[in-house]
Design an enzyme around this catalytic site. Structure first.
Site, short mmCIF file in Angstrom:
data_model
loop_
_atom_site.label_atom_id
_atom_site.label_comp_id
_atom_site.label_asym_id
_atom_site.label_seq_id
_atom_site.Cartn_x
_atom_site.Cartn_y
_atom_site.Cartn_z
N HIS A 146 0.84 -1.20 0.00
CA HIS A 146 0.00 0.00 0.00
C HIS A 146 0.88 1.25 0.00
O HIS A 146 0.64 2.19 -0.76
CB HIS A 146 -0.91 -0.03 1.23
N GLU A 147 1.90 1.26 0.84
CA GLU A 147 2.78 2.43 0.93
C GLU A 147 3.54 2.64 -0.37
O GLU A 147 3.70 3.77 -0.83
CB GLU A 147 3.77 2.28 2.09
N HIS A 150 1.49 4.41 -2.83
CA HIS A 150 1.56 5.87 -2.68
C HIS A 150 2.80 6.42 -3.38
O HIS A 150 2.73 7.44 -4.06
CB HIS A 150 1.65 6.25 -1.20
N GLU A 230 -6.21 7.02 -0.95
CA GLU A 230 -6.10 5.82 -0.13
C GLU A 230 -6.67 4.61 -0.85
O GLU A 230 -6.11 3.53 -0.82
CB GLU A 230 -6.82 6.01 1.21
#
Lengths: 407, 181
Positions: A146-147, A150, A230
């Site tokens: 997930h990071e 980003h 997100e």
């Protein structure tokens, strides 16, 4: 992915421009309020712009260090936590980052994670020690994926720029507030003699309104940036790890954790994987939330049955929220990616703890202990049978104990 | 006038061919880059195995057959160079490793050995990396092959070789060491 990157660039440009206008407006208002007439506006605006420019250059050059410093993150080496390092390397291969990000740890019992760094070449990933304690390998992989999502979508650069801008606006507004209070008190008698000072009063009120409102406006702009992001990072996380269930489980665990993060800065809030600040309720929650509701994120991830690509995420999102989220072009380019089987990585420390507890509970109930719960603090106590019938006070809060049905 | 139009068309056609050619070169480089990513991880895996065998020998020296199978599979995997051959050899190696890790279940001392646990984590991480790098490589290779074989790319792709896909044989791939406690 270029679609997200481009849309991010457009949005960042818009947000940066809007915030810039706000900033200069504050400067102008401050300048004219300070000098007493409109001629002070121009230098005021120029000074505000200059302040922002300096801060922006600092943020672009050292922004990641500042963010990491604010979160009190320290860089670790592979020997400190081999599994975390391996997971980061695996995910940077899956994300095709080209370079393995630096890995940071924040000493904080609250489980959370964030990414920093202006571009993929300079990316860093930071996780808290609380996160490492409760997640297993698959879940950790989901969080790291997930990071890196980003990082890949260039969210990090945007958050840095917007964060610095918001910081400058808040700073200037606070300064303006003080200046206005001091100068307002001094000038009040003079402005009451009606000598062309009606204009100045209007100016003062406008400046006051701007100074009060702009930090709120800046925050709204800033927070609006991060919510859609997100979901997109979740989509990337599912794709990179090829195991949406891992991220879903991790989000659940992160949401269930009770300890709030010690870093409570509003500027850094949007970079974390789950909102570190306690969410407000009602309309404010909708406007000021830095993150979409966790249960919705989990539901979307769980609804992607069998495949881990963007198309599956988009379909799942449509099923939950009723509209599409991934850009059309990314959908066309997305090829089907099968979900991989989970890695049996051994139990987490928490799971081991739970099992120990279950075993000792079984032993205690076999030897006639009864379970009592405190009506005040909800502490669960196991009491030897010899004390079972008596009235007892809770050792933690002195409250009354109630019998629990053996279950 | 007609001459200039002709010249313009010629220039446009030339630019198109150059673009086509460069696209093929880019695709080939992407594919090579993808393969080198996999290759790095395969080497890493091969380097870890002698260490693992030594560690296991310390606790289960008499399990010669399983250890020998791992060593042989590693030898075959090291000498494989093309993606197709490597895929086959790596599949066999994964299967042999799976047996070795299953065998380790019978030796509690070995299972508690820090060195063994670290090697196990490194090996399964390397297998994950190979899996993730494989996805990227196969995508790049498929794109490149499509560009190479379809019109009009096929007119100028004479000097471009087809890229092989990298597939680890199914039986081996699913045999990621399963550990239960």
């Amino acid at each position: 992915m270029w679609e997200q990157i481009r849309s991010n660039r457009r949005r960042s440009l818009f947000v940066v421009a809007a915030m810039g206008v706000l900033l200069v407006a504050i400067g102008v208002a401050l300048g004219s309020a300070f000098s007493g007439d409109a001629s002070g506006g121009l230098p005021g605006g120029a000074v505000a712009f200059g302040i922002w420019l300096v801060m922006w250059i600092v943020a672009m050059r050292r922004g990641d260090d500042i963010m990491l410093g604010m979160a009190r993150a320290r860089e670790i080496e592979k020997a400190d936590h081999p599994v975390l390092f391996n997971v980061v390397e695996e995910m940077s291969i899956a994300a095709q980052l080209g370079r393995v990000p630096r890995v940071y740890v924040v000493d904080d019992p609250s489980p959370n994670a964030f990414a920093a760094g202006r571009d993929p070449e300079k990316a860093c990933v930071a996780v808290t020690t609380g996160l490492l304690r409760i997640l297993d390998r698959d879940e950790l992989q989901g969080v790291v994926a997930h990071e890196l999502g980003h990082v890949k979508n260039r969210d990090v650069a945007l958050i840095t720029t917007a964060g610095v801008m918001m910081g400058s606006i808040v700073m200037l507004a606070e300064l303006g507030w003080r200046v206005l209070r001091v100068s307002g008190r001094r000038r009040l008698p003079r402005s009451s003699n009606r000598e062309g000072n009606g204009g100045q009063a209007v100016l003062m009120i406008a400046a006051l309104a701007l100074i009060v409102l702009s930090p709120i406006l800046a925050q709204l702009l800033y927070f609006a940036l991060s919510r859609r992001r997100e979901y997109l990072a979740d989509a990337s996380g599912a794709l990179f790890s090829r195991y949406p269930e891992g991220l879903a489980r991790a989000l659940e665990k992160l949401g269930g954790a009770s300890e709030p993060l010690s870093d409570k800065s509003k500027v850094t809030a949007p970079m974390y994987i789950v909102a570190p600040l306690r969410a407000a309720r009602g309309i404010r929650a909708g406007l000021l939330a830095t993150h979409p509701p966790l249960d919705e994120r989990v539901r979307v991830l769980r609804a992607m049955s069998g495949s881990a690509d963007f198309r599956a995420y988009d379909e799942a999102y449509r099923g939950v929220a009723g509209r599409s989220i991934v850009g059309l072009h990314s959908l066309e380019e997305s090829s089907r990616v099968e979900v991989r089987p989970p890695v049996a990585g051994g139990p987490t420390p928490l799971a081991t703890h739970r099992r120990t507890r279950e075993a000792s509970d079984a032993y205690l109930s076999a030897s006639g202990y009864v379970r009592r719960v405190c009506t005040q603090c909800a502490a669960l106590l196991k009491i030897p049978s010899s004390l079972a019938g008596r009235e007892l006070a809770c050792p933690r809060c002195r409250g009354r104990l109630a019998e629990v049905e053996p279950g | 006038m007609g001459f200039w139009i002709f010249l313009g068309l010629l220039a446009a056609a030339g630019a198109y061919v150059v673009g086509l050619y460069n696209g093929l070169v880019r695709g080939r480089n992407e594919t090579r880059n993808g393969w080198s990513q996999i290759d790095v991880q395969l080497k890493r895996r091969h380097d870890l195995i002698p260490n693992l065998v030594e560690t296991v020998k310390g606790y289960a020296a008499h399990e010669k057959e399983t250890l020998q199978a791992v060593v042989e599979a590693r030898g075959a995997a090291v000498s494989a160079t093309t993606p197709a051959a490597a895929g086959k050899a790596e599949g066999a190696l994964t299967a042999a490793l799976g047996k070795l890790f299953a065998l380790a279940e019978n030796y509690p001392d070995l299972k508690a050995n820090q060195n063994f646990l670290a090697l196990q984590e490194e090996l399964s991480s390397t297998e994950n990396r190979i899996g993730f790098a494989r996805q990227a490589y196969n995508d790049a290779a498929t794109r490149y092959n499509n560009r190479r074989e379809t019109f009009p790319g096929n007119l100028i792709s004479g000097s471009f070789d087809e890229a092989e896909l990298f597939e680890i044989e199914e039986a081996g791939e699913r045999g990621v060491p399963q550990v239960s406690f």
